[in-house]
Structure formats: structure tokens, C-alpha cells
Design a protein around this motif. Sequence first.
Motif, short mmCIF file in Angstrom:
data_model
loop_
_atom_site.label_atom_id
_atom_site.label_comp_id
_atom_site.label_asym_id
_atom_site.label_seq_id
_atom_site.Cartn_x
_atom_site.Cartn_y
_atom_site.Cartn_z
N LEU A 105 7.06 -9.00 -13.96
CA LEU A 105 5.67 -9.44 -13.93
C LEU A 105 4.92 -8.85 -12.76
O LEU A 105 3.72 -8.59 -12.85
N THR A 106 5.60 -8.64 -11.62
CA THR A 106 4.92 -8.13 -10.44
C THR A 106 5.04 -6.62 -10.30
O THR A 106 4.45 -6.05 -9.40
N GLU A 107 5.80 -5.98 -11.18
CA GLU A 107 6.04 -4.55 -11.07
C GLU A 107 4.74 -3.75 -11.11
O GLU A 107 4.55 -2.82 -10.34
N GLY A 108 3.83 -4.12 -12.01
CA GLY A 108 2.57 -3.39 -12.15
C GLY A 108 1.80 -3.34 -10.84
O GLY A 108 1.29 -2.28 -10.46
N ASP A 109 1.75 -4.46 -10.12
CA ASP A 109 1.00 -4.51 -8.86
C ASP A 109 1.68 -3.70 -7.77
O ASP A 109 1.05 -2.89 -7.11
N SER A 110 2.99 -3.92 -7.61
CA SER A 110 3.70 -3.25 -6.51
C SER A 110 3.76 -1.75 -6.76
O SER A 110 3.78 -0.96 -5.84
N ASP A 111 3.78 -1.36 -8.04
CA ASP A 111 3.87 0.05 -8.37
C ASP A 111 2.63 0.81 -7.87
O ASP A 111 2.75 1.87 -7.27
N SER A 112 1.45 0.22 -8.09
CA SER A 112 0.23 0.90 -7.68
C SER A 112 0.10 0.91 -6.16
O SER A 112 -0.53 1.80 -5.59
N ASN A 113 0.71 -0.07 -5.49
CA ASN A 113 0.64 -0.12 -4.03
C ASN A 113 1.57 0.89 -3.38
O ASN A 113 1.25 1.44 -2.33
N THR A 114 2.72 1.14 -3.98
CA THR A 114 3.70 2.01 -3.35
C THR A 114 3.64 3.43 -3.87
O THR A 114 4.38 4.28 -3.39
N LYS A 115 2.80 3.69 -4.84
CA LYS A 115 2.72 5.03 -5.43
C LYS A 115 2.19 6.01 -4.39
O LYS A 115 1.15 5.78 -3.77
N ILE A 116 2.92 7.09 -4.19
CA ILE A 116 2.48 8.10 -3.23
C ILE A 116 1.66 9.15 -3.98
O ILE A 116 2.15 9.77 -4.92
N THR A 117 0.44 9.33 -3.56
CA THR A 117 -0.43 10.28 -4.25
C THR A 117 -0.35 11.64 -3.57
O THR A 117 0.19 11.78 -2.48
N GLU A 118 -0.90 12.62 -4.23
CA GLU A 118 -0.94 13.99 -3.68
C GLU A 118 -1.73 14.02 -2.38
O GLU A 118 -1.36 14.72 -1.43
N LYS A 119 -2.79 13.19 -2.31
CA LYS A 119 -3.61 13.13 -1.10
C LYS A 119 -2.78 12.66 0.09
O LYS A 119 -2.87 13.22 1.19
N ASP A 120 -1.96 11.62 -0.15
CA ASP A 120 -1.11 11.10 0.93
C ASP A 120 -0.15 12.17 1.43
O ASP A 120 0.05 12.33 2.64
N LEU A 121 0.44 12.92 0.49
CA LEU A 121 1.38 13.98 0.87
C LEU A 121 0.68 15.05 1.70
O LEU A 121 1.22 15.53 2.70
N ASN A 122 -0.54 15.41 1.30
CA ASN A 122 -1.31 16.42 2.04
C ASN A 122 -1.63 15.95 3.45
O ASN A 122 -1.51 16.70 4.41
N LYS A 123 -2.02 14.67 3.55
CA LYS A 123 -2.32 14.10 4.86
C LYS A 123 -1.09 14.15 5.76
O LYS A 123 -1.17 14.51 6.94
N GLU A 124 0.05 13.78 5.16
CA GLU A 124 1.29 13.76 5.92
C GLU A 124 1.64 15.17 6.41
O GLU A 124 2.03 15.37 7.56
N ARG A 125 1.46 16.16 5.53
CA ARG A 125 1.73 17.56 5.91
C ARG A 125 0.81 17.99 7.05
O ARG A 125 1.26 18.64 8.00
N GLN A 126 -0.47 17.63 6.96
CA GLN A 126 -1.42 18.00 8.01
C GLN A 126 -1.01 17.39 9.35
O GLN A 126 -1.06 18.07 10.38
N ILE A 127 -0.60 16.14 9.31
CA ILE A 127 -0.19 15.46 10.55
C ILE A 127 1.04 16.14 11.13
O ILE A 127 1.09 16.44 12.33
#
Length: 146
Positions: A105-127
Amino acid sequence: MGRKDLKYRGSECLNCGTALDISEKFCHHCGQLNSTKKLTISDFIEEFFANFYAYDSRLRNSIISIFTKPGVLAKEFNEGKRHTYANPFRLFLSVSLLLFISFNLTEGDSDSNTKITEKDLNKERQIKDSITNQILKQSPNQKKTM
Ligand SMILES: [Zn+2]
């Protein structure tokens, strides 16, 4: 009231055919209720809640024992005092089932919170790049001072 009344008792078990005395509430061979009364809807409802309450009180006893006297339930169950507690295996399965249902029941919510997007990866690479650049810039200075 109900199917356990003396007037509904038979002289023979309807399940296994064992001869029964009128004083026997249950068959001494198979355990079925000694009753010749036809089942009604109210009997079904009454039995459902009776079973639920019986399970619930055992469940309550088990849960209270687990949290207040750890180990006592396992010890007493092992010694044969099983009637006051819910079957541990059934309890485990029920709790596991509830856990998996709640996860689902809670999977849908936690999934969207923990999903790593391409933007996050790019930010991490820049840092990371900026940190390595800073280290590379600092290291020749450090060598000079040494
Ligand atoms: Zn029987």
C-alpha cells in the motif's frame, strides 16, 4: 440459546458416525459439535464472531506476553500451555501478511520519493567534478609548502 442446546443434541455424530451420549457437547472422536440443528444465517454470524473473538483474545494474550515477558510465550508454548496463546506460526504468517500488505500500500509513495532522476545524477556528477577540481588545484600548493 444456539446450537449447543440440549434439545438439539443427537445420539450419533453427524460427521463420523460415532455413538454419542446426550451429555456430550462435542464428539469425543472427531471434535465436531454434537448438534442436529440446521444451520441458519444467525448461526453462521454468531460462529464467525465467536471464532474471531477466540482468535483475538489469544492474539491479545500473545502480543501482551511478547512485549511484557519476552521468552515466556515460547517457553510456555513449548511446555504445552498452548490454549491461551495464538499459534506462533499462524501469528507469524498473519503479521507477515499484514506487513507485506502495508508495504504494497505504501510502495507507490516511497517509490516516487526514492526514485533517482537523471537530474539528480547530473547534480551529483557536477559536485564530484567540482570537488576533484578543487583537490587538484590545492594539491600543487600543498607540495610547495611542504
Ligand atoms: Zn465425530
